[in-house]
Design an enzyme around this catalytic site. Sequence first.
Site, PDB file in Angstrom:
ATOM      1  N   GLU A 791     -14.682   6.811  38.088  1.00 11.20           N
ATOM      2  CA  GLU A 791     -13.157   6.877  38.295  1.00 11.20           C
ATOM      3  C   GLU A 791     -13.283   8.872  38.577  1.00 11.20           C
ATOM      4  O   GLU A 791     -13.017   9.735  38.227  1.00 11.20           O
ATOM      5  CB  GLU A 791     -12.533   6.984  36.651  1.00 11.20           C
ATOM      6  CG  GLU A 791     -11.748   5.273  36.876  1.00 11.20           C
ATOM      7  CD  GLU A 791     -11.229   4.866  37.992  1.00 11.20           C
ATOM      8  OE1 GLU A 791     -10.038   6.226  38.165  1.00 11.20           O
ATOM      9  OE2 GLU A 791     -11.194   3.956  37.860  1.00 11.20           O
ATOM     10  N   ASP A 792     -14.012   9.080  39.632  1.00 10.73           N
ATOM     11  CA  ASP A 792     -14.433   9.867  40.149  1.00 10.73           C
ATOM     12  C   ASP A 792     -14.850  11.713  39.171  1.00 10.73           C
ATOM     13  O   ASP A 792     -14.824  12.587  39.587  1.00 10.73           O
ATOM     14  CB  ASP A 792     -12.661  11.298  40.687  1.00 10.73           C
ATOM     15  CG  ASP A 792     -12.333   9.910  41.546  1.00 10.73           C
ATOM     16  OD1 ASP A 792     -13.334   9.901  42.963  1.00 10.73           O
ATOM     17  OD2 ASP A 792     -11.467   9.928  41.831  1.00 10.73           O
ATOM     18  N   ALA A 793     -15.362  10.885  38.103  1.00  6.36           N
ATOM     19  CA  ALA A 793     -16.294  11.830  37.768  1.00  6.36           C
ATOM     20  C   ALA A 793     -17.489  12.342  37.833  1.00  6.36           C
ATOM     21  O   ALA A 793     -18.098  11.945  39.113  1.00  6.36           O
ATOM     22  CB  ALA A 793     -16.414  11.605  36.609  1.00  6.36           C
ATOM     23  N   ARG A 979     -10.222   7.185  50.408  1.00 13.20           N
ATOM     24  CA  ARG A 979      -9.615   8.511  50.250  1.00 13.20           C
ATOM     25  C   ARG A 979     -10.277   8.931  51.859  1.00 13.20           C
ATOM     26  O   ARG A 979      -9.342   9.532  53.084  1.00 13.20           O
ATOM     27  CB  ARG A 979     -10.783   9.365  49.757  1.00 13.20           C
ATOM     28  CG  ARG A 979     -10.252   9.702  48.392  1.00 13.20           C
ATOM     29  CD  ARG A 979     -10.529   8.171  47.028  1.00 13.20           C
ATOM     30  NE  ARG A 979     -10.171   8.763  46.337  1.00 13.20           N
ATOM     31  CZ  ARG A 979     -10.564   8.753  45.441  1.00 13.20           C
ATOM     32  NH1 ARG A 979     -11.521   9.810  45.093  1.00 13.20           N
ATOM     33  NH2 ARG A 979      -9.970   8.689  43.538  1.00 13.20           N
TER      34      ARG A 979
END
Lengths: 1175, 281
Positions: A791-793, A979
């Site tokens: 999750e984009d960490a 994205r």
Amino acid sequence: MADTPVQKGKGSSIFSLESHGRDDLRYNGKKLTDPINTVEDKWRLVPAFLQTKGLVKQHLDSFNYFIETDIKKIIEANKEVRSDFDPEFKLEVKVPMGEDLRARTSYQLTPHACRLRDMTYAGAIEVDIKYNKGKQGFIKRNIEIGKMPIMLKSSKCVLHEKSPDEIAALGECPLDPGGYFIIRGTEKVILIQEQLSKNRIIVEPDRTGFISANVTSSTHEKKSKTGVVYGKAGKIFLKHNSLNAEIPICIVLKALGVESDREIAELVCGSNMEYLELFSPALEECSSMKIFTQKQALDFIGAKVRVTQRGSRVGIKPNWGDEARALLADTVLAHVPVELDSQGVENFRPKAIYVALMVRRTIQAVRDGGITDDRDFVGNKRLELAGQLLSLLFEDLFKNWTLQIKRAIDQQLKKPNRTSQYDASTAVSATSKFITDGLFRAISSGNWNVKRFKMERAGVTQVLSRLSYVSALGMLTRISSQFEKTRKVSGPRALQTSQWGMLCPSDTPEGEACGLIKNLALMTHITTDSDDKALQRLVYMLGVEDINLISGTDLYSDKETFLVFLNGVILGVHRQAEKFVNDIRRLRRIGKVDPFVSVYRTVSQRTINISSDGGRVCRPLIIVNKGVPLFDENDLKDLVHGIKKFDDFVITGKIEYLDTNEETDSDIAIYEKDVVYHPPNFPGIDFNDVPNTTHLEIAPFTLLGAVAGLIPYPHHNQSPRNTYQCAMGKQAIGAIAYNQLNRIDTLLYLMVYPHHPMVRTRTIELIGYDKLPAGQNATVAVMSYSGYDIEDALVLNKASVDRGFGRCVVMRKFSTMIKSYANQTYDRLADAQKGDDGIPITKHAALEDDGIAGVGIRIASGNVLINKQSPMETSQRPPGSAVGSSDPSAIPFRNTPVTYKYPGEAVVDQVVMTTNEEDQTMIKCLIRQTRRPELGDKFSSRHGQKGVCGIIVNQEDMPFAENGVTPDVIMNPHGFPSRMTVGKMIELLSGKAGVLDGNVQYGTAFGGSKVEDMSKILIENGYSYCGKDVLTSGITGEMLQAYIFFGPIYYQKLKHMVMDKMHARSRGPRATLTRQPTEGRSRDGGLRVGEMERDCLIGHGTSSLLIERLLFSSDAYDVECCSKCGLIGAYHGYCTFCESRESVVSVKMPYACKLLFQELMSMNIVPRVEVATLE
Amino acid sequence: MNYSNFTQNANKPFVSITGQDQESISFILSNTDLSVANAIRRAMIAEVTTMAIDLVEFENNTSVLTDEFIAHRLGLIPLFSSDVDTMIPFTSRECSCQQYCPSCSVELHLNVKCDQESRSVTSNDLISVHQQIKPITSESDSGILIAKLVKGQEISLRCIAKKGIAKEHAKWSPCAAVAFEYDPHNRLRHTTYWVEDDVKSEWPVSKNGELEEEPAEDEPFDYLAKPNKFYYNVETTGALKPQEAIIAGLKVLQKKLAFIKKNVEGIAEEVGTGGVEERMF
């Protein structure tokens, strides 16, 4: 200017008016002898443009116009004050010659001193007053009538035309763009306001779906809205807010002196039978109402004038005809002038033609099946800037001020027996605070109230955000729309094609204000008002036939006849439209006409519009003549060598400014290769299909704004990503200004080691982001690692963090005032309170002898910074009061300390003791905290890819490339597919090439370093062309099975840090009223078990837990309650209602419940509690 | 342990140094397991003891940089730490003292006042109390920049350099970068090159590839093969000489193994031989 020494690159500002400001940019890697290629180097006009104008030129131009021209006009127009009681008396306010704001301040006030001392950066408005005392005339010179806040870097500012060194010497940052005000120490920006243009006809369907033509007329005195509606059954009406009914249009035309139906028909329809057909019901309606003459029409209209308008003339029998005549002359379509002819009769002819034109437009729209104007078209918009807004406010204040003076003078003059001659100048000096306060209040609160125009706007000004340099810049280019945010219409929010090059397509917030708040593009210029008298004369000289001499048939009969408008007013007709338009353009290009005058033709309406009004958005373009751009190689050479400036090209007619309307009448090539030209009579081409190129773009990247310009390769990104970055770039921690360490702001975030990005854009250099950057070039490995990166960490390298990656400083201001009070008491500072051992108590550990925390001392939460004590009693005792002594020295003091109440250790950075304008002492303490990144801190690249730090990994555990390089950041590859931020990948590639090459690379929009070239550099240095490397696991030492995309990406640290957010509590404070735990971190509040959490607990069947959470952990309370009467409020087991102790029981309930019962009882509702034994 | 029992010489690890200068050394380690090779790398980076400034006491700082800023910069300055273990016996965590003492720390001083127009404060201005433990110097270099001062500005401070390891903070790491590679031709197929057309033309072979025979086009894949030859390049910060860093790293490993051995033996004595296996597996 020629004598000023040349300022070389370092530390100098591109915003300075001094054109040598950034030689490094002008040459930019180019030697003077290098060949110059116009196609490649055309962009050098952009820095040249910004050098002459600066980034916030719109604000400065607007304010300068106000302060230099408009303010004088306003004073001149309202200069006279007369008395009702003495007809002889006259006071005249005059603008003194060479009057200068800021001239009379006792010492040179610098903006920075104002910021530090919480003062207002303002100058005196000085005037001469001429008045008479009896028969004698007096003149007083340089009387201050108020203070005007000064816009930084405007022509009245001390920073005006100063070199970067001089600016630095004044404590100001040379890169600061200016364009804002300092009011009581806070920096305030007057946002650009977007409005529908005034004095222009806009045809659109009204609320009921009928097509109508509307005009908002605006003059200095009046503002009114007039509409012509094509209603049911072809009846056409005039609508106006001062008329309480719709007036049939023919009656209006008759009232305006066009009595014959034939003439009306001619004025509206010309000779077009189609129009006549659509218009005939309106004609018939009029005749069926039996109104034939002007007098009848006027009387008819007069009867419909709104009552409030007539109210002022009570007692006089209204003459409705005259009433209507006055209304038509002054209020309806107020911007169309009605002049008195030699006999003193109003000449309504231009107005009649204007009304007829409005009718014609509606009919035209009806005939075309409802094709109407687009109110979202940028050409139909006007941008209101600080100058215009201040001008409105000042005019209002000045008028009220003269009224106040008049009242004060009347007060004196009506006295029958005055002992001495009255000196009117006392009235002037007595009211000097009025204008000052009005201006200061409006700017500091943002509430713009002008009664004259019924204007009540809130939020016009905002505090300049100094979170980062870009956030400040972004704020100065922001445009706020007048639209309601709550309305769910898409039109005004949508991206308009006419925004191209004028407004940034990326920079807008998400959510509520999406599309309503916009930002200017890099090269946008906003016009200021300019005088149109000269232009009017010129237009007539160029062959425009006066409107008064034209009959209806002449207006529309000929296909070549075009109506000529100047700022929305019909001047006349011209029979050779193209020639006329070209004439004006030619005159503009040779500098005989103001460069910001726009002229354009609409063929469908057969009109020529000339505009010189303020607030139009325009931008410079290179003129193309016969397929050849006029700005050529030699010009470029002159520019690069500093021989010519941007304005020289405007004067010589090589570059011109086009506004959005004129753009529609031009053919603009984006690149030189797109320029087309077909010489006249070119065989085989129909010229109506292939228009010749008229202009050439200077640089395509200028269609983005300053904030979106930071993104490398934005043209490779999915568009919302660019928008996200625009929002996030403003939250990035970095360098704020060169004077950042001298600033004392409420909250300041600074980065310890900011880098300029490896992959730059032209915009970055132009706005000075390379000098005040906000981020660091992190070596990124795009791979999955440890599972703490979902999750984009992000995974951070501990060694990088140790060495300073993402390290930032947070500064906080704590301030207090040392006041003196009416009863001769004042606040005082006390020294530290000592314990029994003679050592200061922990709370006071940081205090020095003066009662203020010492600079450099470490403080923890709870430490007192300023040990202030205030008197218990501060009001003046009435003389001879009985209680207590009146001796001020006997009044006891209580502690009112300023305490540091934030988590984590910090250091006192600075202490400032100073006084403000009211001579009140003020103490400011600046607290500094250095933070290294920790778990949960937020980071983001420049492509709208934000993420929090998920884990910090030791260097030896990190994967490494074959040369031993470990990444600073590991980013999960799942961030890419959805994205689609291809720009980020190219940034990595260019960055890697740049690192290996020892150069910065460019990622300028629609240009920049090419991927192919980057790959070549990579190959030359022994790397794979695709940017991928073989990495070895640091844990096992094995090579990773997958190739890893590996290289530098510019990462921003965002202001959201865990330290400021984390919060938990067990027991703690409760609210007094409900006895429930307080809310919010700042109050050490509890964490709410909300509705959804409650549902979960119910679902789990954990009822005891629920009871505990909702009652015992919150506001449990034992209520004595009578089981007989059911009332609460028994006292010590005695029910006062039943007068018995028998049946009182104790019930546990939430305190809030008990409170509710009591409140119900207080309003005569009896809540009774039924009690039963628990089974 | 008695190594003479090993009869097969081939099982002995073998080191050949291929290049060396002041800051870096390259060598090839062969005849050992990948895990051992990597352990050496990890130990060098993270667990070699060196000296680095850890506490800074500011007496005066009128420079533009904040105290913490300067302290952080000072911490990252490498100090000569050769033979540090003989001079400073303990790291501050092992030491029994309260905060610091001569057996775990060294004091340094920095007193600079700018009398000229401007000047730089470098690591050369740091005066160490200790003979050997002091900021690194080299002829080619004018010292590591700490801050810049203009006329009238002053920095005076006292530093305490402590002994420590990079697990705690990267400033204690003697290594700048440790290059580590095996199997440059990817014979073992530990990695899968991403290609458009062809590996050979798209993936450049590293320098170490020259030291190994290029695999033949039709060479069969030996799925049992294990990496055996490891190419290192150790670049140090200057705190230790490259070979010292390697030896120190080996010592750390040795100590760890000794610790395990000792504990295992202890357990064995306690429970008897059979018990060890039960406990361990």
